[in-house]
Structure formats: C-alpha cells, structure tokens
Design an enzyme around this catalytic site. Structure first.
Site, mmCIF file in Angstrom:
data_model
loop_
_atom_site.group_PDB
_atom_site.id
_atom_site.type_symbol
_atom_site.label_atom_id
_atom_site.label_comp_id
_atom_site.label_asym_id
_atom_site.label_seq_id
_atom_site.Cartn_x
_atom_site.Cartn_y
_atom_site.Cartn_z
ATOM 1 N N GLY A 163 -70.216 -3.140 -24.568
ATOM 2 C CA GLY A 163 -69.633 -1.808 -24.710
ATOM 3 C C GLY A 163 -70.052 -0.882 -23.592
ATOM 4 N N TYR A 164 -71.315 -0.918 -23.249
ATOM 5 C CA TYR A 164 -71.844 -0.083 -22.166
ATOM 6 C C TYR A 164 -71.214 -0.458 -20.828
ATOM 7 C CZ TYR A 164 -75.400 2.256 -19.266
ATOM 8 O OH TYR A 164 -76.047 3.057 -18.348
ATOM 9 N N ALA A 165 -71.105 -1.762 -20.563
ATOM 10 C CA ALA A 165 -70.498 -2.215 -19.311
ATOM 11 C C ALA A 165 -69.039 -1.782 -19.228
ATOM 12 C CB ALA A 165 -70.606 -3.735 -19.185
#
Length: 259
Positions: A163-165
């Site tokens: 999700g962060y990427a």
C-alpha cells in the site's frame, strides 16, 4: 533592478508555510527549518497538541508564529474542512508541505483491505484533496510552492509495504501531473524523496539486524539520514532558489539511487 543572482534565494521572511505531519520526525524538522529561514508555520497533525507542542516551541523559539491544527488525514471530510480553515486565515498560504503519512507492514498476501485503504487515504488521496483546495487559491494569486514527501518507493517496490509503495508511486505521478498544469501559472509543485531516515516509521527496520545491515551496505554515505538532512531540501523547494524547478523528485538518500 534586482537580478536573480542578487535575490535572497533562501529567505522565506513573510511567508506562511503549512506543514502536515508536523508533530514529530520529518515534519517537525521541516517546520523548524522553514521557520529558521523566516517563515511562519501552520503545523498540522492528527494528534497535535493544541498547546505546548514541540513544534510550536521550536518555531516560536526562532521568533516565528506557529498555529497548530488537528486533522485526521484518513477522513476525507476532515481534510476538506482543513482546506476551508486554511482558506479562512487572515494570510494566504504561500507554501504547502504535504508530509503527513502512515505505513502498514505485512506480506502482500496478508495485507488486509483496511490497511490498504487506510494507507492510500492518508498517503495519497488526502494529499490530492488538500493540494487541490490550497492550490486553487495559489493559482488565483499566481504564486505558491507545493512540496510533497515522496519516497524511495516512488521508484522501487519495497518489501511487505504494497500500500505504501503504491501510494508513494502515486505521489510521484501527482507531482508531475500538477506541475504540468500549474507551472505556467506561477505555482511550483515538486517532491522531496527521503532515503532511509531514522524515524518512528523505520524503527522496525533499524531494530532488525539483518535488514539494518543490508540497508546500510547499500547506502554510499554509510548511515541512516536524520530528519534535518531532509529539511534543507524542503527549504530549497519552498524558496525563491527553486523558482525554475517544476515537477522534480529530489532524492536525499545518501546516494542510494546511485548505487
């Protein structure tokens, strides 16, 4: 006539800078550095103390004003309300630093919908909504500086942080997209790209001997960054020195991407 070479390229006196995620870590360092360059600060965070906050103490110690606000960046309505509150201030926002963020670590096959939705809401959607609201008024004035906090994972995929990427890759695209539309109208949109910084978000990596050693081995500078290492680049992107810089992702990574 003052030529570009004679301007005070890093002087932010009289400017009003909004820094999100300003309670600690990178945002705290950014707010302090902008204040040291002369800017008054609006510090925003989900859990920012209404009085006695560290960011307010540091900014006022430098002789600058500091207004502290709370906003839940996972809540679309709260972000929209923040934009309206900023619009109602007696002074216009000259600088917006979109630094608020979160991270969830789990293997992709175990990465739940809640974590995915929460990270995308905070790290990408809220960034667009607030920038749209503040940027609209910058465009009407014909001036403004917007700085996003991107990531090395704006270029790379990372491990166990899908999700962060995805969100930080989105920030890279959003930076370029807004710059394409707004550069000719006097608004600079850029992003700083921190490398591996010693903050609460990276504590798990630093406390894992194997991961910590692998990361340090890849960084030519041989150390994790401190928040202050990133803050100087933000001052540059907020200052007159970067007036001809648009749509750029500026890595501050100890040489990681060059390895």
């Amino acid at each position: 006539m003052t030529t570009p070479g004679h301007r005070r390229l890093f002087d932010l006196t009289g400017r009003l800078a909004v820094v999100t995620g300003a309670r600690r870590g990178l945002g705290l360092a950014m707010a302090e550095a902008l204040a040291a360059a002369g800017a008054d600060i609006v510090a925003v965070s989900a859990n920012l103390e209404p009085s006695g906050s560290e960011v307010a103490e540091r900014v006022t110690a430098l002789g600058r004003q500091c207004l502290t606000l709370r906003a839940d960046f996972a809540d679309r309505a709260a972000v929209t309300a923040l934009g309206a509150e900023l619009a109602s201030l007696a002074r216009p926002v000259d600088i917006l630093v979109n630094n608020a963020g979160t991270i969830a670590r789990a293997p992709a096959a175990e990465h739940g919908d809640h974590d995915w939705d929460h990270v995308l809401a905070v790290d990408l959607s809220s960034q667009f909504v607030l920038t749209r609201e503040v940027g609209r008024r910058m465009l009407a004035r014909g001036s403004g500086k917007i700085v996003f906090t991107a990531s090395l994972l704006s270029y790379q995929g990372g491990i166990t942080v899908p999700g962060y990427a995805a969100a930080k890759s989105g920030i890279a695209g959003l930076t370029r997209a807004l710059a394409n539309e707004w550069a000719a109208r006097g608004v600079n949109v850029n992003a700083v790209v921190p490398g591996y910084v010693a903050t609460d978000n990276t504590r798990a990596l630093r406390e894992d001997p194997t991961r910590n050693a692998a990361i340090l081995d890849r960084i030519p500078a041989g150390r994790w960054a401190a928040p202050d290492d990133i803050a100087g680049a933000v001052v540059f992107l907020a200052a007159p020195a970067s007036d001809y810089v648009h749509g750029t992702l500026l890595p501050v990574d100890g040489g990681w991407l060059g390895r």
